[in-house]
Design a protein around this motif. Structure first.
Motif, PDB file in Angstrom:
ATOM      1  N   GLN A   1       0.834  -1.198   0.000  1.00 12.09           N
ATOM      2  CA  GLN A   1       0.000   0.000   0.000  1.00 12.09           C
ATOM      3  C   GLN A   1       0.871   1.251   0.000  1.00 12.09           C
ATOM      4  O   GLN A   1       1.766   1.398   0.840  1.00 12.09           O
ATOM      5  CB  GLN A   1      -0.914   0.000   1.229  1.00 12.09           C
TER       6      GLN A   1
ATOM      7  N   LYS B   1       1.708   5.018   0.721  1.00 16.24           N
ATOM      8  CA  LYS B   1       1.295   5.957   1.753  1.00 16.24           C
ATOM      9  C   LYS B   1       0.720   7.226   1.128  1.00 16.24           C
ATOM     10  O   LYS B   1       1.344   7.841   0.271  1.00 16.24           O
ATOM     11  CB  LYS B   1       2.485   6.323   2.641  1.00 16.24           C
ATOM     12  N   THR B   2      -0.472   7.583   1.551  1.00 14.75           N
ATOM     13  CA  THR B   2      -1.106   8.812   1.093  1.00 14.75           C
ATOM     14  C   THR B   2      -0.921   9.902   2.155  1.00 14.75           C
ATOM     15  O   THR B   2      -0.526   9.625   3.296  1.00 14.75           O
ATOM     16  CB  THR B   2      -2.600   8.594   0.860  1.00 14.75           C
TER      17      THR B   2
ATOM     18  N   LYS C   1      -2.923  10.614   9.661  1.00 12.69           N
ATOM     19  CA  LYS C   1      -3.457   9.745  10.711  1.00 12.69           C
ATOM     20  C   LYS C   1      -2.328   9.096  11.503  1.00 12.69           C
ATOM     21  O   LYS C   1      -2.403   8.946  12.724  1.00 12.69           O
ATOM     22  CB  LYS C   1      -4.383   8.686  10.103  1.00 12.69           C
TER      23      LYS C   1
ATOM     24  N   ARG D   1      -3.251  11.449   3.535  1.00  7.39           N
ATOM     25  CA  ARG D   1      -4.245  11.147   4.572  1.00  7.39           C
ATOM     26  C   ARG D   1      -3.704  10.134   5.573  1.00  7.39           C
ATOM     27  O   ARG D   1      -3.847  10.298   6.779  1.00  7.39           O
ATOM     28  CB  ARG D   1      -5.499  10.587   3.892  1.00  7.39           C
ATOM     29  N   GLN D   2      -3.064   9.084   5.078  1.00  5.62           N
ATOM     30  CA  GLN D   2      -2.506   8.075   5.961  1.00  5.62           C
ATOM     31  C   GLN D   2      -1.360   8.640   6.792  1.00  5.62           C
ATOM     32  O   GLN D   2      -1.199   8.297   7.964  1.00  5.62           O
ATOM     33  CB  GLN D   2      -2.037   6.871   5.143  1.00  5.62           C
TER      34      GLN D   2
ATOM     35  N   GLU E   1     -10.671   5.337  12.138  1.00 12.50           N
ATOM     36  CA  GLU E   1     -10.094   5.912  10.920  1.00 12.50           C
ATOM     37  C   GLU E   1     -11.119   5.981   9.789  1.00 12.50           C
ATOM     38  O   GLU E   1     -10.845   5.680   8.636  1.00 12.50           O
ATOM     39  CB  GLU E   1      -8.854   5.114  10.491  1.00 12.50           C
TER      40      GLU E   1
END
Length: 386
Positions: A306, A308-309, A315, A311-312, A355
């Motif tokens: 995955q 990393k965005t 968080k 948004r991530q 989340e």
């Protein structure tokens, strides 16, 4: 040396959840080996979580479910919290094991092996597992047994540790319609946070737990002493019998999974980062993560890393900041939690912890924490990474 399509190393929450979702798909035709050092025949743990609706895979084994929970915070704040569209659910370990294992044993393509895993390696030909009962290869090994290192000075490492007693009382002592999710009236005794926890079964029986977020474990006798004190002084129960007990330790860490250089070994569970760093909650995150993994196997044929965005990242930074505040004692933990539950609608806060919120909701929630302490914590968390 026998080769399988998949090897699942460890049959705890993550391993069995992954196996269950595989078995509900066309991937059930794959050859699968599940390895664990012991059979799952004991009620060794409890999972509590919140979710919307009642159309979920494990709803048939939900032991108890509630639409409101008690919260006891700092400075006399106490309230029964309405969960809105959410339900707070309790699943017992033994019920989960029996439910999943019964389903898996109907599939002749799944083999179970009771063995101690000595080593898991990523090789050019696939995942390689060495046990005291033999060696095995697979196209992919899903590894939930390799422990996190928890020694990265650029990250934050705490522990959620707890002991619980299932007790019975001769007199009615519990409200089965409403559990106590967090009770911060207990003495805090230093850095971190401590709270009581009550899951009522009926008016005479409940699971009572004493939980800590800290960087060190207590001596075994200390957990017993704190449980006795909590039951006597706060639940006002003098006469009770202990029917069962549980003890657990869950890492609370923002240390990333050590899997960047692995191709055929896929980390899952705690070692895969499935536990939310700032709370220790794992059940719902594990379900989402294992379902996502099965979806990737179905559509792409391989597990996908995955990306990393932003948004991530945000968080993750919030989790790091929260750990920093607790670990360095920047503000009393029970006051932080009290402000969060006092100043936010409970459904919004649960969505945030799950989340499942928008950025605007995240900002609303973060505006209710002690801003000076959290600003310092965020800056320190960023500096540690740099």
């Amino acid at each position: 040396m026998k080769r399988y399509d998949y090897i699942i190393a460890g049959s705890g929450l993550a391993g069995l959840s992954l196996a269950y979702y595989i078995n509900q798909s066309i991937l059930r035709n794959k050859s699968i080996l599940i390895i664990d050092k012991e059979a799952k025949t004991k009620n060794d743990r409890t999972w509590c979580f919140w979710e919307k609706g009642d159309n979920h895979a494990f709803d048939p084994i939900v032991f108890r479910s509630w639409k409101q929970v008690y919260f006891y915070g700092a400075k006399g704040f106490a309230k029964a919290l309405d969960l809105g569209d959410y339900s707070y659910k309790w699943i017992r370990g033994i019920d989960f094991y029996n439910f999943v294992l019964t389903d898996l044993r109907t599939n002749p393509n799944i083999t179970f092996l009771t063995a101690t895993i000595e080593r898991i390696r990523d090789t050019a030909n696939g995942g390689f597992v060495i046990t005291d009962e033999g060696q095995f290869m697979a196209d992919y090994v899903f590894d939930s047994v390799t422990p996190l290192k928890l020694d990265n000075p650029q990250r934050h490492n705490m522990l959620q540790h707890f002991k619980g007693w299932e007790i019975t009382t001769p007199q009615a002592a519990f409200d089965p319609s409403c559990p106590t999710m967090m009770d911060y009236r207990v003495e805090q005794n230093g850095v971190g946070v401590r709270f009581g926890y009550v899951l009522p079964i009926d008016t005479h029986r409940a699971l009572v737990e004493y939980t800590l977020f800290s960087d060190k474990l207590l001596q075994p006798a200390e957990y017993d002493a704190e449980l006795h004190t909590y039951i006597r002084d706060y639940l006002k129960i003098e006469d009770f019998s202990i029917e069962d007990e549980e003890f657990g330790v869950i890492p609370m860490t923002d240390e990333p999974a050590d899997d960047k250089n692995l191709k055929y070994v896929i980390r899952i569970g705690t070692t895969g980062g499935y536990v939310k760093a700032s709370t220790g909650y794992a059940f719902s995150r594990t379900q989402r993560s294992t379902q996502l993994l099965v979806g990737q196997l179905l559509t792409a044929g391989v597990p996908l890393r995955q990306k990393k965005t932003i948004r991530q990242f945000f968080k993750g930074l919030m989790d790091s900041t929260f750990l920093n505040v607790l670990l360095y004692g920047r503000h009393p933990g029970k006051n932080v939690f009290t402000r969060l539950y006092k100043r936010n609608p409970t459904p919004r806060l649960l969505a945030f912890l799950d989340e499942d919120t928008r950025l605007v909701d995240d900002l609303r929630i973060m505006s209710t924490v002690p801003l000076v302490a959290f600003t310092r914590g965020m800056i320190h968390a960023l500096v540690k990474r740099i």
